[in-house]
Design a protein around this motif. Structure first.
Motif, PDB file in Angstrom:
ATOM      1  N   LEU A 166      -3.343  -2.544   7.140  1.00  0.00           N
ATOM      2  CA  LEU A 166      -3.299  -1.144   6.707  1.00  0.00           C
ATOM      3  C   LEU A 166      -3.444  -0.145   7.847  1.00  0.00           C
ATOM      4  CD1 LEU A 166      -3.157   0.893   4.347  1.00  0.00           C
ATOM      5  CD2 LEU A 166      -5.657   0.740   4.215  1.00  0.00           C
ATOM      6  N   ILE A 167      -4.464  -0.283   8.675  1.00  0.00           N
ATOM      7  CA  ILE A 167      -4.689   0.740   9.708  1.00  0.00           C
ATOM      8  C   ILE A 167      -4.222   0.302  11.089  1.00  0.00           C
ATOM      9  CG2 ILE A 167      -6.613   1.686   8.374  1.00  0.00           C
ATOM     10  CD1 ILE A 167      -8.486   0.627  10.606  1.00  0.00           C
ATOM     11  N   PHE A 168      -3.688  -0.912  11.214  1.00  0.00           N
ATOM     12  CA  PHE A 168      -3.059  -1.279  12.475  1.00  0.00           C
ATOM     13  C   PHE A 168      -1.875  -0.344  12.726  1.00  0.00           C
ATOM     14  CE2 PHE A 168      -5.074  -5.515  12.324  1.00  0.00           C
ATOM     15  CZ  PHE A 168      -5.326  -5.719  13.685  1.00  0.00           C
ATOM     16  N   PRO A 169      -1.696   0.117  13.950  1.00  0.00           N
ATOM     17  CA  PRO A 169      -0.549   0.986  14.236  1.00  0.00           C
ATOM     18  C   PRO A 169       0.774   0.261  14.046  1.00  0.00           C
ATOM     19  CG  PRO A 169      -1.706   0.400  16.262  1.00  0.00           C
ATOM     20  CD  PRO A 169      -2.556  -0.090  15.137  1.00  0.00           C
ATOM     21  N   VAL A 170       1.796   1.017  13.755  1.00  0.00           N
ATOM     22  CA  VAL A 170       3.114   0.447  13.487  1.00  0.00           C
ATOM     23  C   VAL A 170       3.621  -0.326  14.700  1.00  0.00           C
ATOM     24  CG1 VAL A 170       5.525   1.027  13.000  1.00  0.00           C
ATOM     25  CG2 VAL A 170       3.684   2.203  11.782  1.00  0.00           C
ATOM     26  N   GLU A 171       3.341   0.182  15.909  1.00  0.00           N
ATOM     27  CA  GLU A 171       3.852  -0.482  17.107  1.00  0.00           C
ATOM     28  C   GLU A 171       3.221  -1.851  17.345  1.00  0.00           C
ATOM     29  OE1 GLU A 171       0.813   2.662  18.562  1.00  0.00           O
ATOM     30  OE2 GLU A 171       2.344   2.454  16.997  1.00  0.00           O
ATOM     31  N   LEU A 172       2.124  -2.135  16.651  1.00  0.00           N
ATOM     32  CA  LEU A 172       1.510  -3.451  16.738  1.00  0.00           C
ATOM     33  C   LEU A 172       1.816  -4.299  15.500  1.00  0.00           C
ATOM     34  CD1 LEU A 172      -2.013  -2.717  18.310  1.00  0.00           C
ATOM     35  CD2 LEU A 172       0.072  -3.524  19.436  1.00  0.00           C
ATOM     36  N   GLY A 173       2.719  -3.825  14.677  1.00  0.00           N
ATOM     37  CA  GLY A 173       3.107  -4.585  13.495  1.00  0.00           C
ATOM     38  C   GLY A 173       2.331  -4.244  12.244  1.00  0.00           C
ATOM     39  N   GLY A 174       1.572  -3.149  12.291  1.00  0.00           N
ATOM     40  CA  GLY A 174       0.793  -2.749  11.129  1.00  0.00           C
ATOM     41  C   GLY A 174       1.485  -1.698  10.289  1.00  0.00           C
ATOM     42  N   LEU A 175       0.737  -1.150   9.332  1.00  0.00           N
ATOM     43  CA  LEU A 175       1.287  -0.151   8.410  1.00  0.00           C
ATOM     44  C   LEU A 175       1.004   1.274   8.862  1.00  0.00           C
ATOM     45  CD1 LEU A 175       0.394  -1.857   5.008  1.00  0.00           C
ATOM     46  CD2 LEU A 175       2.485  -2.065   6.361  1.00  0.00           C
ATOM     47  N   GLY A 176       0.095   1.449   9.824  1.00  0.00           N
ATOM     48  CA  GLY A 176      -0.106   2.746  10.446  1.00  0.00           C
ATOM     49  C   GLY A 176      -0.734   3.808   9.580  1.00  0.00           C
ATOM     50  N   ALA A 177      -1.591   3.433   8.644  1.00  0.00           N
ATOM     51  CA  ALA A 177      -2.215   4.442   7.781  1.00  0.00           C
ATOM     52  C   ALA A 177      -3.150   5.335   8.584  1.00  0.00           C
ATOM     53  CB  ALA A 177      -2.979   3.770   6.647  1.00  0.00           C
ATOM     54  N   SER A 178      -3.065   6.619   8.343  1.00  0.00           N
ATOM     55  CA  SER A 178      -3.999   7.572   8.938  1.00  0.00           C
ATOM     56  C   SER A 178      -5.359   7.441   8.268  1.00  0.00           C
ATOM     57  CB  SER A 178      -3.474   8.992   8.741  1.00  0.00           C
ATOM     58  OG  SER A 178      -3.428   9.308   7.343  1.00  0.00           O
ATOM     59  N   ALA A 179      -6.353   8.092   8.849  1.00  0.00           N
ATOM     60  CA  ALA A 179      -7.682   8.077   8.228  1.00  0.00           C
ATOM     61  C   ALA A 179      -7.635   8.712   6.841  1.00  0.00           C
ATOM     62  CB  ALA A 179      -8.688   8.806   9.120  1.00  0.00           C
ATOM     63  N   LEU A 180      -6.871   9.783   6.690  1.00  0.00           N
ATOM     64  CA  LEU A 180      -6.765  10.446   5.386  1.00  0.00           C
ATOM     65  C   LEU A 180      -6.121   9.516   4.358  1.00  0.00           C
ATOM     66  CD1 LEU A 180      -6.976  12.911   3.542  1.00  0.00           C
ATOM     67  CD2 LEU A 180      -4.753  13.678   4.448  1.00  0.00           C
ATOM     68  N   ASP A 181      -5.009   8.912   4.720  1.00  0.00           N
ATOM     69  CA  ASP A 181      -4.336   8.030   3.772  1.00  0.00           C
ATOM     70  C   ASP A 181      -5.179   6.802   3.461  1.00  0.00           C
ATOM     71  OD1 ASP A 181      -2.178   9.693   3.488  1.00  0.00           O
ATOM     72  OD2 ASP A 181      -0.816   8.520   4.734  1.00  0.00           O
ATOM     73  N   ALA A 182      -5.831   6.232   4.467  1.00  0.00           N
ATOM     74  CA  ALA A 182      -6.671   5.056   4.229  1.00  0.00           C
ATOM     75  C   ALA A 182      -7.835   5.396   3.309  1.00  0.00           C
ATOM     76  CB  ALA A 182      -7.187   4.495   5.548  1.00  0.00           C
ATOM     77  N   THR A 183      -8.395   6.584   3.452  1.00  0.00           N
ATOM     78  CA  THR A 183      -9.483   7.014   2.568  1.00  0.00           C
ATOM     79  C   THR A 183      -8.992   7.098   1.136  1.00  0.00           C
ATOM     80  OG1 THR A 183     -10.558   8.235   4.378  1.00  0.00           O
ATOM     81  CG2 THR A 183     -11.145   8.882   2.125  1.00  0.00           C
ATOM     82  N   ARG A 184      -7.796   7.626   0.941  1.00  0.00           N
ATOM     83  CA  ARG A 184      -7.231   7.696  -0.406  1.00  0.00           C
ATOM     84  C   ARG A 184      -6.936   6.299  -0.956  1.00  0.00           C
ATOM     85  NH1 ARG A 184      -3.244  12.904   0.843  1.00  0.00           N
ATOM     86  NH2 ARG A 184      -4.831  14.501   0.436  1.00  0.00           N
ATOM     87  N   VAL A 185      -6.408   5.416  -0.114  1.00  0.00           N
ATOM     88  CA  VAL A 185      -6.153   4.044  -0.545  1.00  0.00           C
ATOM     89  C   VAL A 185      -7.445   3.385  -1.011  1.00  0.00           C
ATOM     90  CG1 VAL A 185      -5.543   1.731   0.277  1.00  0.00           C
ATOM     91  CG2 VAL A 185      -4.081   3.679   0.846  1.00  0.00           C
ATOM     92  N   TYR A 186      -8.526   3.591  -0.260  1.00  0.00           N
ATOM     93  CA  TYR A 186      -9.776   2.905  -0.598  1.00  0.00           C
ATOM     94  C   TYR A 186     -10.458   3.507  -1.821  1.00  0.00           C
ATOM     95  CZ  TYR A 186      -9.997  -0.909   2.607  1.00  0.00           C
ATOM     96  OH  TYR A 186      -9.755  -2.124   3.202  1.00  0.00           O
ATOM     97  N   ARG A 187     -10.196   4.747  -2.140  1.00  0.00           N
ATOM     98  CA  ARG A 187     -10.713   5.256  -3.409  1.00  0.00           C
ATOM     99  C   ARG A 187     -10.001   4.554  -4.568  1.00  0.00           C
ATOM    100  NH1 ARG A 187     -10.692  11.471  -5.920  1.00  0.00           N
ATOM    101  NH2 ARG A 187     -12.073  10.994  -7.690  1.00  0.00           N
TER     102      ARG A 187
END
Length: 377
Positions: free
Chosen positions: A52-73
């Motif tokens: 989820l929060i791994f950057p896209v350039e490392l093969g992740g989804l690149g979620a920002s802190a704001l988006d990750a906070t919403r995902v975790y709610r």
């Protein structure tokens, strides 16, 4: 359960990043997801959650802190155990990536690229949530040997204990006056690592918060990162602390939201009672979003860390008041007939049990406003 406007933004964000996981979790009963034998963590790994929060350039989804906070709610509303347990994975990812980018080598980044690609799950053997110079207080000792270190100690509880692919943990060098602090990143099946039962409560049992025991575990030199040398001011640890605070708070906010949503869907909601409960939730989320937006904009100040701690402390009371109001609105028959409500209420109460302690938090926040110095005593 039919969805409402209450969690629509968060559910939409969850589905935009992890659609298969959102669908799989929504199809399972709460009791099944939260049981000791739950496959929630397996679903999380299978459906890209670790990236989820791994950057896209490392093969992740690149979620920002704001988006990750919403995902975790949204995640916490479906399975608070999964939210709480995997917050520890995200804490490890955030801290290690910050170190690799600022002080690590290309080999370090390649290591984390492999972790992201493999959707590997990192446990977090840290003393989480203690801001200041003692963040991630070591719980195990590292003794120098040829080619690396032998690490001995235990972390209890350690979430993801039985599903982790990699163990990350804080260590102290066992060398007298020259002791250093560091972080290890090692395979979970390394010789000398064992898991023992620790979590006896059925509440949040699916987070797998058992005891991880290390007995003379060999750690190569390249898998031990010395924090005192690379991060003398604790900035990398502060980065992880903000991520932890946001996601663990959002998880419990999600669990409380699930209780209040049940009131909304029951047809029994008195407007005044509902509004009292919903205001506590939405004000709490607004505070978390404010911190997340500042973090995404590049704020790494001690002021933001202090705001995070103030928010976490205020949120505990807000969620308690929201859940009590919703349960009162649902009435005694719901208490008798719907164990999900009482389960979620108990899970929300655990928000107050994460470090730092209430006394340590109070001392820290008083001292910060009085002197401007932020750190645990």
């Amino acid at each position: 359960m039919t969805n409402t406007r209450l969690l629509q933004v968060e559910r939409d964000t969850f589905e935009s990043y992890l659609p298969a996981l959102a669908k799989a979790l929504s199809a399972r009963p709460l009791a099944e997801l939260e049981s000791r034998n739950s496959d929630a963590l397996a679903l999380f790994k299978q459906h890209d959650g670790p990236a989820l929060i791994f950057p896209v350039e490392l093969g992740g989804l690149g979620a920002s802190a704001l988006d990750a906070t919403r995902v975790y709610r949204a995640l916490g509303a479906l399975s608070p155990s999964l939210g709480a347990g995997t917050t520890m994975h995200q804490l490890s990812v955030a801290a290690l990536l910050t170190h690799a980018r600022a002080a690590g080598s290309e080999a370090d980044l390649e290591l984390y690229r492999g972790v992201a690609a493999g959707r590997l799950l990192l446990s977090s053997g840290f003393s989480e949530g203690q801001p200041g110079g003692t963040v991630f207080k070591p719980t195990v000792l590292a003794r120098p040997v040829e080619g690396g270190y032998l690490v001995t100690g235990r972390k209890q509880p350690c979430s993801l204990a039985r599903s982790m692919d990699l163990l990350t943990a804080s260590v102290a060098e066992d060398r007298g006056d020259r002791a250093r602090r560091g972080v290890i990143v090692i395979p979970a099946d390394s010789p000398g690592i064992s898991v023992e039962p620790f979590w006896d409560n059925p509440i949040l049992a699916a987070a797998e918060s058992d005891a991880v025991v290390l007995t003379d575990v060999f750690v190569p030199e390249n898998l031990l990162l010395w924090s005192d040398e690379a991060d003398p001011d604790g900035q990398f640890e502060q980065h992880g602390y903000i991520w932890f605070g946001l996601l663990i708070s959002a998880t419990y906010l999600g669990a409380a939201s699930a209780v209040v949503e049940r009131l909304l869907l029951s047809g029994k909601a008195d407007a005044a009672t509902y509004t009292v409960a919903a205001c506590e939730l939405e004000a709490s989320m607004a505070a978390l979003e404010g911190i997340a937006c500042a973090f995404d904009a590049g704020d790494r100040s001690t002021e933001l860390s202090a705001r995070m701690l103030f928010c976490r402390e205020a949120l505990k009371g807000a969620l308690h008041r929201a859940v009590i109001a919703a349960m009162d609105g649902l009435g005694g028959i719901s208490f008798i007939k719907n164990p999900e409500v009482t389960y979620l209420a108990s899970a929300v109460h655990a928000a107050g049990f994460h470090p730092p302690s209430k006394r340590a938090t109070a001392d820290t926040l008083l001292n910060y406003h009085a002197t401007g110095v932020f750190g645990m005593s």
